[in-house]
Scaffold this motif. Structure first.
Motif, mmCIF file in Angstrom:
data_model
loop_
_atom_site.group_PDB
_atom_site.id
_atom_site.type_symbol
_atom_site.label_atom_id
_atom_site.label_comp_id
_atom_site.label_asym_id
_atom_site.label_seq_id
_atom_site.Cartn_x
_atom_site.Cartn_y
_atom_site.Cartn_z
ATOM 1 N N ARG B 125 -1.268 11.037 -4.126
ATOM 2 C CA ARG B 125 0.046 11.635 -3.907
ATOM 3 C C ARG B 125 0.418 11.557 -2.430
ATOM 4 N NH1 ARG B 125 2.900 16.400 -3.218
ATOM 5 N NH2 ARG B 125 1.103 17.291 -2.203
ATOM 6 N N ILE B 126 -0.574 11.805 -1.579
ATOM 7 C CA ILE B 126 -0.385 11.783 -0.135
ATOM 8 C C ILE B 126 -0.261 10.343 0.361
ATOM 9 C CG2 ILE B 126 -1.641 12.289 2.007
ATOM 10 C CD1 ILE B 126 -2.774 14.773 0.424
ATOM 11 N N GLY B 127 -0.706 9.392 -0.449
ATOM 12 C CA GLY B 127 -0.542 7.991 -0.084
ATOM 13 C C GLY B 127 -1.839 7.263 0.217
ATOM 14 N N LEU B 128 -2.971 7.903 -0.045
ATOM 15 C CA LEU B 128 -4.262 7.272 0.224
ATOM 16 C C LEU B 128 -4.965 6.909 -1.079
ATOM 17 C CD1 LEU B 128 -5.695 9.707 2.948
ATOM 18 C CD2 LEU B 128 -4.276 7.690 3.282
ATOM 19 N N GLN B 129 -5.145 5.637 -1.305
ATOM 20 C CA GLN B 129 -5.939 5.180 -2.445
ATOM 21 C C GLN B 129 -7.369 5.003 -1.941
ATOM 22 O OE1 GLN B 129 -5.677 4.385 -5.846
ATOM 23 N NE2 GLN B 129 -7.835 3.863 -5.622
ATOM 24 N N PRO B 130 -8.335 5.790 -2.452
ATOM 25 C CA PRO B 130 -9.702 5.630 -1.940
ATOM 26 C C PRO B 130 -10.254 4.240 -2.261
ATOM 27 C CG PRO B 130 -9.677 7.125 -3.834
ATOM 28 C CD PRO B 130 -8.250 6.832 -3.480
ATOM 29 N N GLN C 117 11.334 9.393 -1.507
ATOM 30 C CA GLN C 117 10.019 9.785 -0.993
ATOM 31 C C GLN C 117 9.258 10.595 -2.045
ATOM 32 O OE1 GLN C 117 10.251 11.496 2.896
ATOM 33 N NE2 GLN C 117 8.050 11.824 3.058
ATOM 34 N N HIS C 118 9.957 11.517 -2.687
ATOM 35 C CA HIS C 118 9.269 12.362 -3.655
ATOM 36 C C HIS C 118 8.927 11.639 -4.943
ATOM 37 C CE1 HIS C 118 10.623 16.130 -1.339
ATOM 38 N NE2 HIS C 118 9.383 15.807 -1.046
ATOM 39 N N SER C 119 9.790 10.714 -5.384
ATOM 40 C CA SER C 119 9.438 10.004 -6.614
ATOM 41 C C SER C 119 8.285 9.035 -6.353
ATOM 42 C CB SER C 119 10.652 9.298 -7.221
ATOM 43 O OG SER C 119 11.218 8.384 -6.318
ATOM 44 N N VAL C 120 8.224 8.487 -5.137
ATOM 45 C CA VAL C 120 7.089 7.623 -4.791
ATOM 46 C C VAL C 120 5.798 8.449 -4.753
ATOM 47 C CG1 VAL C 120 6.050 6.252 -2.933
ATOM 48 C CG2 VAL C 120 8.421 5.863 -3.586
ATOM 49 N N GLN C 121 5.866 9.647 -4.177
ATOM 50 C CA GLN C 121 4.697 10.543 -4.175
ATOM 51 C C GLN C 121 4.221 10.799 -5.597
ATOM 52 O OE1 GLN C 121 5.672 14.204 -2.146
ATOM 53 N NE2 GLN C 121 4.564 13.574 -0.332
ATOM 54 N N GLU C 122 5.176 11.066 -6.478
ATOM 55 C CA GLU C 122 4.835 11.363 -7.870
ATOM 56 C C GLU C 122 4.217 10.132 -8.544
ATOM 57 O OE1 GLU C 122 4.898 14.306 -9.097
ATOM 58 O OE2 GLU C 122 4.416 13.809 -11.163
ATOM 59 N N MET C 123 4.783 8.947 -8.272
ATOM 60 C CA MET C 123 4.206 7.706 -8.817
ATOM 61 C C MET C 123 2.777 7.531 -8.348
ATOM 62 S SD MET C 123 6.865 4.508 -8.635
ATOM 63 C CE MET C 123 5.723 3.339 -9.406
ATOM 64 N N ARG C 124 2.574 7.756 -7.062
ATOM 65 C CA ARG C 124 1.245 7.561 -6.492
ATOM 66 C C ARG C 124 0.247 8.529 -7.097
ATOM 67 N NH1 ARG C 124 2.965 6.369 -0.342
ATOM 68 N NH2 ARG C 124 3.215 8.616 -0.273
#
Lengths: 204, 204, 204, 204
Positions: B125-130, C117-124
C-alpha cells in the motif's frame, strides 16, 4: 451558549514547527532522556495546544481544521491526536466533520460518491468515524446519493450535507444552514436554543 | 566486490532528530521561505544522508534498517524515501528485505502466515514490494508455508527465508546462509563470486 | 503481430455467474469433497477462462476490463487472479492499466491528483502495481500533474496518459495515441512495428 | 433473559453456498431481471438468514462467528452485512467481538500487540469498530499490554479480554468469565441479572 458570542468559533492552525519545539524540549530534558516519539510526544503536544487554546480564550466551540487529504503522512499525527481526544472527551464533546468531493463526470452528468467512500474507509482505518460529511460538488447532491453515502459511511442521512458551488462565497453559510449542518452539530454537541446568527452575513 | 572487504556492511541508524535539523535549515532560508513538508523536504534529507554515507565510506552495500512495524506513523517518511530510491536507482541497485513473524499457536503447532500476508499488504500500500522476506519463528518454516507466502506476496519461493530460533545468536548468519539469503541478495544486486566469509564467525 | 489483424483486441466480460458454476462443479465432485473457496477455486476459474479465450481465438492481445472501482468487494477475486497471472506470466506478457479520474474543482480550476494517489495505493495493497495510468478529466493533464502522478505511483512519466473530454467519442483513440498509450504498451509487451491502424477510424 | 435458558447461545455457520442460492433465485426472477450483486443481494441474504434464525428459535442472543482473518476476501460480504446490521439495530442490540493473537517472541518473552493493532485497523477500514477484543496468547496479557490495546483500538480497557492457553479446554469459559467478558457483554446488550451458568461446566 450564546449564539451572539463572538467567541464561539476560532480556527486553530497547528503549525508544522510542532516537531521542532517538541524536539527542543527533549533537549531540555522534558522527556527524562527518552527520545521523542510521534506517539505519544507529538500527539500529546497537539492535544495540549488544542485544549490550551480553548481554555485560554474561554471558547464554547473550537473548530480545528486539518488540511490536506486523509491518509497524507503529514496529517497522521494530528488525526491520531483527534482520535485520542474523542476517546478522552466522548461523543458529545467532539465531532468529526469530513469534507469530501463528489466529482461530476461532465459527459455523464452523474456525481460520483466513490471518492467519498474511499476517504471514509481511510479515515476509519486511522480510527476516525466521521459524524458529519460535507460533500463539495458543482451542484446539489441528490437525495439518493446522500442515502448511498449514509449507508456506506455509517452516518445518518441528515448528517450528509451537500455543499454545492454557489455564485458568491457569502452564500456558503446559508447553504450549509439550509442543508442542516447546524442542526447536526447541535444534536451531537447538545446545544440548546443556539441559532446561526446570519443577520450580519445577510447585510453583507 | 571483495567479500573480504570490511566495508561491505554498515548499518545506518537514521536519527529522529532529522525533523529538527530540517526545520532549522528552513529557518536559515534553505527552502526559500517555503514551509517544511515531510514530502519532499524530510524524505530528500533521508535520501541525501543514505547516499552521503555510502559515498563517504566507499561502501559496496549499505544496509539501512527501518525499525518498528510497517504502517507505524514514525517510519512512513523513511519508507517513502526508500520507495523513491527504488525508482531512482532501479531494481538491481536496491533490495527490499522484509522481516516478519510467523507466530505459532502452541496448542495447534501450526505457524501462522497471515500476519506476514497483512504486513506485505501494508508495505505494498505504501509502495514497497518486498524482494526478500525473512520469516522469524520458533522453528523452521515448512516448504508449504514458504510457497504460500511466495504466492500471496509475489516473491519467488527461494527468496522466502526462514529464520528460526537457534541456540546461539552466532548461528544466525549460518542459518540465513543455508536458507539462501546470500544467494537471493546476489541474484538481485548482481554480485559475482562473493561468498559469505564465515571463517571468523566459525572461530567464535 | 499484424496490426491489421482483426483478432488483436477482444474484451472479455467475466460473468458474475462464475460463482454459481464453480459451486455446481463442486457438487459434481470436481474439488474432491473440499468446499469451494474464493482462493484458489474462483480465482483459478477466472484464470482458466482468460487463458481459454485467448487460446480459442488465437489472440495476440486480450484486453480484460475489470469494471467498478479498486477496492470494491465485487472485483477483489478478479484482481487477485490478475495478480497471480502477473507472477505466472511475467512483466513482458501482462500489463496493468489503471483508469482513474482527476476531478476539477470548477472554482479553483485545478485538476486533483489525490484520488489517483489513493486508488493506486489501494491497487498496490491488493498486490497490483499499475504499469500505465490513464487519467480521465475534463481537460488535458498538465505535465506537472503527470510528473506528480509518476512520482507517487512509481510509474514512468511517459506511461501517465491523459484522457480528456473530447467532442466525439471517435476522437478518443487518436487522443490516446497522441498521448503515447500505444508506445507504452509496445514497450512493455515488446511488439515491434505495430502501429495503430486508425485509417478506418478516420474514415468514420 | 433467563440465564438458565438453553436457547441463549447458538452459533450460526453461514454456508458458502449462499452465493449459489442467491444466484439461483436470480434465475427464478426474484431480482426482476437485475444481475446479482454482492451488495445488496448477498449481504441482504446474509442479514435475512441471521434474523430468520434468531426469530425461528426465539433466541435472546445469537452468536455469529465469522471465521478466517479480517481482510480475507471470503469474509468481506459477511462483515459488510454485520456493519449494516449495526446501523440498523443500534449499539445496544449488536456487539462486535474481535479475536486476535498476541504472539510471544520466545527469546524476548514479550507479547506483541502490533498484530492486534493492524487487525483492528483493517476491521475499522471495513467499517467495524470492535466493542470487545479477546486476545489469544500463551500466557495472560499484562495490564500494560491491555492498556496499550485499549488506547490504539478505542476500546475500554475492561473490554480487552485475555484468553491465555489453559491446561484444558473446559477451563476456557471460567477464564473468560474471570477476565470480565460476560460483564462487558452485559453492559453493552443491557442484560440484567444474567449470570454465567457454570455449574454444568464445573461438573465436567
Amino acid at each position: 451558549m450564546s449564539p451572539n458570542s463572538s467567541k464561539c468559533l476560532i480556527t486553530l492552525h497547528l503549525p508544522c514547527t510542532i516537531y521542532k519545539e517538541v524536539i527542543e524540549e527533549e533537549r531540555r530534558g522534558r522527556f527524562l532522556g527518552k527520545s521523542v516519539q510521534i506517539i505519544p510526544h507529538i500527539t500529546d503536544e497537539i492535544k495540549r495546544r488544542i485544549r490550551g487554546l480553548a481554555k485560554a480564550k474561554g471558547l464554547d466551540v473550537l473548530v480545528v481544521e486539518c488540511g490536506g487529504t486523509v491518509g497524507d503522512i503529514e496529517s497522521l499525527p494530528f488525526l491520531e491526536a483527534f482520535r485520542q481526544m474523542r476517546m478522552e472527551e466522548g461523543t458529545s464533546k467532539t465531532l468529526f466533520l469530513h469534507v469530501s468531493l463528489a466529482p461530476e463526470l461532465a459527459v455523464v452528468g452523474e456525481m460520483k460518491t466513490k471518492p467519498t467512500q474511499h476517504s471514509v474507509q481511510e479515515m476509519r482505518r486511522i480510527g476516525l468515524q466521521p459524524d458529519v460529511i460535507v460533500v463539495r460538488g458543482t451542484k446539489r447532491l441528490p437525495s439518493e446519493a446522500k442515502e448511498k453515502i449514509s449507508l456506506f459511511a455509517s452516518v445518518p442521512v441528515e448528517n450528509v450535507i451537500s455543499n454545492p458551488d454557489v455564485p458568491s462565497i457569502y452564500l456558503v453559510p446559508q447553504t450549509l444552514e439550509e442543508e442542516g449542518l447546524m442542526k447536526a452539530v447541535q444534536r451531537q454537541l447538545r446545544f440548546r436554543g443556539a441559532k446561526l446568527n446570519t443577520r450580519r452575513w445577510n447585510e453583507v
